[in-house]
Design a protein around this motif. Structure first.
Motif, PDB file in Angstrom:
ATOM      1  N   GLY A 110       0.789  -1.224   0.000  1.00 58.29           N
ATOM      2  CA  GLY A 110       0.000   0.000   0.000  1.00 58.29           C
ATOM      3  C   GLY A 110       0.820   1.272   0.000  1.00 58.29           C
ATOM      4  O   GLY A 110       0.267   2.369  -0.135  1.00 58.29           O
ATOM      5  N   ALA A 111       2.149   1.169   0.150  1.00 57.11           N
ATOM      6  CA  ALA A 111       3.023   2.344   0.052  1.00 57.11           C
ATOM      7  C   ALA A 111       3.070   2.817  -1.402  1.00 57.11           C
ATOM      8  O   ALA A 111       2.704   2.078  -2.335  1.00 57.11           O
ATOM      9  N   ILE A 112       3.538   4.049  -1.600  1.00 54.01           N
ATOM     10  CA  ILE A 112       3.539   4.671  -2.934  1.00 54.01           C
ATOM     11  C   ILE A 112       4.906   5.293  -3.205  1.00 54.01           C
ATOM     12  O   ILE A 112       5.503   5.907  -2.324  1.00 54.01           O
ATOM     13  N   LEU A 113       5.380   5.138  -4.431  1.00 57.01           N
ATOM     14  CA  LEU A 113       6.548   5.879  -4.913  1.00 57.01           C
ATOM     15  C   LEU A 113       6.086   6.844  -5.993  1.00 57.01           C
ATOM     16  O   LEU A 113       5.472   6.429  -6.987  1.00 57.01           O
ATOM     17  N   MET A 114       6.346   8.124  -5.797  1.00 58.67           N
ATOM     18  CA  MET A 114       6.036   9.142  -6.803  1.00 58.67           C
ATOM     19  C   MET A 114       7.354   9.674  -7.372  1.00 58.67           C
ATOM     20  O   MET A 114       8.277   9.995  -6.621  1.00 58.67           O
ATOM     21  N   VAL A 115       7.428   9.753  -8.698  1.00 56.80           N
ATOM     22  CA  VAL A 115       8.588  10.335  -9.373  1.00 56.80           C
ATOM     23  C   VAL A 115       8.137  11.602 -10.089  1.00 56.80           C
ATOM     24  O   VAL A 115       7.204  11.575 -10.896  1.00 56.80           O
ATOM     25  N   ALA A 116       8.773  12.718  -9.761  1.00 58.67           N
ATOM     26  CA  ALA A 116       8.490  13.999 -10.412  1.00 58.67           C
ATOM     27  C   ALA A 116       9.712  14.394 -11.235  1.00 58.67           C
ATOM     28  O   ALA A 116      10.853  14.109 -10.863  1.00 58.67           O
ATOM     29  N   GLN A 152      14.918  17.655 -16.903  1.00 60.66           N
ATOM     30  CA  GLN A 152      16.087  17.697 -16.026  1.00 60.66           C
ATOM     31  C   GLN A 152      15.922  16.783 -14.807  1.00 60.66           C
ATOM     32  O   GLN A 152      15.515  15.637 -14.965  1.00 60.66           O
ATOM     33  N   ASN A 153      16.261  17.263 -13.616  1.00 61.09           N
ATOM     34  CA  ASN A 153      16.348  16.386 -12.446  1.00 61.09           C
ATOM     35  C   ASN A 153      15.085  15.574 -12.191  1.00 61.09           C
ATOM     36  O   ASN A 153      13.982  15.962 -12.571  1.00 61.09           O
ATOM     37  N   LEU A 154      15.267  14.472 -11.483  1.00 57.83           N
ATOM     38  CA  LEU A 154      14.165  13.643 -11.020  1.00 57.83           C
ATOM     39  C   LEU A 154      14.095  13.686  -9.500  1.00 57.83           C
ATOM     40  O   LEU A 154      15.136  13.738  -8.828  1.00 57.83           O
ATOM     41  N   LEU A 155      12.878  13.681  -8.965  1.00 61.50           N
ATOM     42  CA  LEU A 155      12.653  13.522  -7.523  1.00 61.50           C
ATOM     43  C   LEU A 155      11.911  12.217  -7.307  1.00 61.50           C
ATOM     44  O   LEU A 155      10.847  11.994  -7.892  1.00 61.50           O
ATOM     45  N   ALA A 156      12.464  11.350  -6.476  1.00 59.28           N
ATOM     46  CA  ALA A 156      11.787  10.119  -6.066  1.00 59.28           C
ATOM     47  C   ALA A 156      11.304  10.318  -4.635  1.00 59.28           C
ATOM     48  O   ALA A 156      12.100  10.643  -3.744  1.00 59.28           O
ATOM     49  N   ILE A 157       9.991  10.136  -4.407  1.00 61.11           N
ATOM     50  CA  ILE A 157       9.379  10.452  -3.119  1.00 61.11           C
ATOM     51  C   ILE A 157       8.576   9.239  -2.651  1.00 61.11           C
ATOM     52  O   ILE A 157       7.734   8.723  -3.399  1.00 61.11           O
ATOM     53  N   THR A 165      12.829  11.524   0.472  1.00 58.47           N
ATOM     54  CA  THR A 165      12.865  12.143  -0.847  1.00 58.47           C
ATOM     55  C   THR A 165      14.294  12.092  -1.366  1.00 58.47           C
ATOM     56  O   THR A 165      15.235  12.400  -0.617  1.00 58.47           O
ATOM     57  N   ARG A 166      14.474  11.690  -2.615  1.00 59.34           N
ATOM     58  CA  ARG A 166      15.812  11.607  -3.198  1.00 59.34           C
ATOM     59  C   ARG A 166      15.838  12.367  -4.525  1.00 59.34           C
ATOM     60  O   ARG A 166      14.931  12.218  -5.357  1.00 59.34           O
ATOM     61  N   MET A 167      16.890  13.158  -4.728  1.00 64.93           N
ATOM     62  CA  MET A 167      17.096  13.834  -5.998  1.00 64.93           C
ATOM     63  C   MET A 167      18.066  13.030  -6.855  1.00 64.93           C
ATOM     64  O   MET A 167      19.100  12.564  -6.365  1.00 64.93           O
ATOM     65  N   ILE A 168      17.732  12.857  -8.130  1.00 59.63           N
ATOM     66  CA  ILE A 168      18.608  12.199  -9.096  1.00 59.63           C
ATOM     67  C   ILE A 168      18.967  13.242 -10.149  1.00 59.63           C
ATOM     68  O   ILE A 168      18.096  13.727 -10.878  1.00 59.63           O
ATOM     69  N   LYS A 169      20.244  13.590 -10.204  1.00 54.33           N
ATOM     70  CA  LYS A 169      20.684  14.647 -11.115  1.00 54.33           C
ATOM     71  C   LYS A 169      20.672  14.129 -12.553  1.00 54.33           C
ATOM     72  O   LYS A 169      21.310  13.105 -12.860  1.00 54.33           O
ATOM     73  N   LYS A 170      19.986  14.846 -13.422  1.00 51.02           N
ATOM     74  CA  LYS A 170      19.807  14.422 -14.812  1.00 51.02           C
ATOM     75  C   LYS A 170      19.561  15.652 -15.676  1.00 51.02           C
ATOM     76  O   LYS A 170      18.998  16.640 -15.207  1.00 51.02           O
ATOM     77  N   ASP A 171      19.948  15.569 -16.924  1.00 54.93           N
ATOM     78  CA  ASP A 171      19.576  16.592 -17.900  1.00 54.93           C
ATOM     79  C   ASP A 171      19.626  15.974 -19.289  1.00 54.93           C
ATOM     80  O   ASP A 171      20.697  15.808 -19.877  1.00 54.93           O
ATOM     81  N   ASN A 172      18.458  15.573 -19.803  1.00 53.08           N
ATOM     82  CA  ASN A 172      18.413  15.141 -21.204  1.00 53.08           C
ATOM     83  C   ASN A 172      17.476  16.041 -22.000  1.00 53.08           C
ATOM     84  O   ASN A 172      16.640  15.590 -22.791  1.00 53.08           O
TER      85      ASN A 172
END
Length: 522
Positions: A358-364, A380-385, A396-403
């Protein structure tokens, strides 16, 4: 890919398809091929001992005629194809494929034809073993007197209990008339079960449906919003009361089962999740910017206990804001938002996924477009929450990205793969962004030496590991298109790639992931 139109030209390579292995993955680069037309694989349909099957559609974005194409076991195209859609010369209209779905033991291709006076829908039953269409029938001829049917919005929805398929559509109304919608429910053989019209006491400019889920043959849940107070100017600082409501549709009757306050905040891309009697809404909220993020939003109601509601808005902590501020080439707008308002600019929730408990992972994703002579699609960046099943934000985790890319978005963003315990985000990235002490955010496509396919693995505990699994030089200049890649099973994903210089040159890449990927590498 049509037998009479398409000639596959195999690239003459000096070596067979390449296989690479790492400690926690293996990757196979299958031989490249060239299509005679500009077309893309919109969907991986399945496989058997004879080969693999793809729904291919013409055009850069797959908006042309469609065929089912057979590939061999090495992901090379054969000359076998089934034409699924055609141009109706008499009506002057093209048939459009809406995709192939599996219902029971059947594969069904759903297609449509639309004119101003009607929308027709067809179901074709496909036998992969015999590689043929075994039956075809018209499942619906939708026509409303005095209505331009091309102005209707139509969406197919699959019931979560797999018992039915719904067709939900708008019914155009005059400016002061109440908003109307239609719902037609089919069984898995596309025999019509029910058809109902629903009316809401709002005009068409004041009411919108934000999301919906068909639960079974009888019931559908909607998230609706009242737009009557929304500022017309995008620069307005007024935050409206959206009047969010959770609405139940049941065999012609509608009722509000919950209201969702937005607490004088901008709410951003709420996702609707339903688990039995529990309905959850998750997203981001902002105090200042309509598409910015000050923190996370969670709202839950229990239909079996209407008085038991969870409603939480939780701001981001300073550590996350500091991680963004440390990026030396961060855009000025983003720096200003953090400094003045403690908000992250232009983050949009893109993926909302469930764990078994029942837990949730949201990616923004940090995403926006800018146009000045050319259009740049920023991705650009991703946030995994992570939210636990009670709606508490655990990490909350930030994943550095830029495509980001000029003039096209087809190589941007990411693909999600879920195994039994973890989520994997797969995207075009720059290998330098994986270095912990590297403070510059490098674009994925800035040079060939650093352009890579990156996998970011996220554990339920919040551990993030990143790995380069192949790069632009190893793929011989082929670049993956994340949104056209397909999950085969919980540990395998089939990546589709093209040569940017000539998108008719294509190749498939098979990525097999293993457990316990190492920490962030350089």
């Amino acid at each position: 890919m049509k037998n009479n139109l398409l000639l596959f030209i195999f690239l003459l390579l000096a070596f067979p398809s390449m296989a690479q292995k790492g400690n926690n993955y293996s990757i196979s680069l299958y031989d490249a091929f060239k299509t005679g037309e500009r077309e893309i694989p919109e969907q991986y349909v399945g496989s058997n001992e004879k080969g693999h099957y793809f729904l291919y559609s013409e055009g850069k974005f797959g908006n042309g005629l469609s065929s089912l194409v057979k590939f061999n076991n090495d992901f090379q195209p054969t000359t076998e194809a089934i034409q699924l859609t055609n141009f109706d010369e008499k009506e002057g209209v093209s048939e459009v494929s809406l995709g192939i779905i599996e219902r029971g033991d059947k594969l069904l291709n759903i297609t449509s034809k639309s004119t101003k006076t009607y929308r027709k829908y067809f179901a074709k039953t496909i036998d992969l073993n015999g590689f043929q269409i075994t039956s075809e029938k018209e499942i619906l001829n939708l026509s409303i007197e005095g209505v331009n049917m091309k102005k209707t919005y139509v969406s197919f929805v699959l019931a979560t209990d797999s018992s039915a398929v719904g067709l939900f559509y708008t019914i155009p109304t005059k400016p002061k008339e109440f908003r109307k919608y239609g719902l037609i429910v089919f069984d898995n053989d596309f025999n019509k079960i029910d058809a109902f019209t629903y009316q809401f006491p709002f005009s068409k400019n004041e009411f919108v449906i934000m999301g919906g889920t068909l639960l079974n043959k009888k019931e559908m849940i909607l998230l609706t919003a009242d737009l009557s107070q929304v500022p017309l100017s995008p620069n307005s600082k007024k935050i409206p009361d959206y009047g969010y409501k959770i609405v139940q549709l049941n065999q012609g009757n509608s009722k509000t089962i919950g209201e969702v306050p937005n607490d004088n905040k901008w709410l951003n891309s709420l996702g609707l999740r339903i688990d039995g009697s529990i309905i959850k809404l998750v997203g981001l909220y902002s105090n200042v910017g309509r598409y910015d993020a000050h923190g996370t939003f969670f709202h839950q109601i229990d239909q079996s206990n209407p008085g038991e509601t969870i409603h939480q808005l939780e701001p981001f902590d300073q550590e996350l804001l500091d991680q963004h501020s440390e990026i030396t080439n961060l855009e000025n707008l983003s720096k200003k938002r953090i400094r003045k308002h403690s908000e992250l600019a232009n983050y949009i929730p893109k993926s909302i996924m469930n764990y078994d408990d029942g837990a949730i992972l949201m990616v923004a994703e940090e995403t926006f477009n800018l146009s000045q002579y050319i259009t740049t699609y920023y991705s650009q960046n991703l946030l995994a929450i992570h939210f636990d099943k009670e709606g508490n934000r655990k990490w909350t985790r930030m994943i550095k990205k830029d495509n980001s890319k000029n003039n096209t978005w087809i190589y941007s963003s990411y693909l999600v793969l879920k195994d039994s315990t973890d989520f994997h985000l797969i995207y075009n990235g720059n290998r330098k962004n994986l270095q912990k002490d590297h403070l510059v955010r490098n674009n994925a496509f800035i040079n060939e030496e650093d352009e890579s396919v990156v996998v970011a693995t996220i554990s339920k505990e919040g551990n993030v590991s990143q790995k380069v699994v192949t790069n632009f030089l190893q793929t011989q200049g082929f670049r993956i298109r994340p949104k056209l890649s397909s999950k085969l099973n919980e540990n395998e994903v089939l990546l589709f790639s093209q040569k940017p210089s000539n998108v008719k040159n294509q190749r498939f890449i098979l990525l097999k992931l293993k457990k316990d990927m190492p920490p962030i590498s350089d």
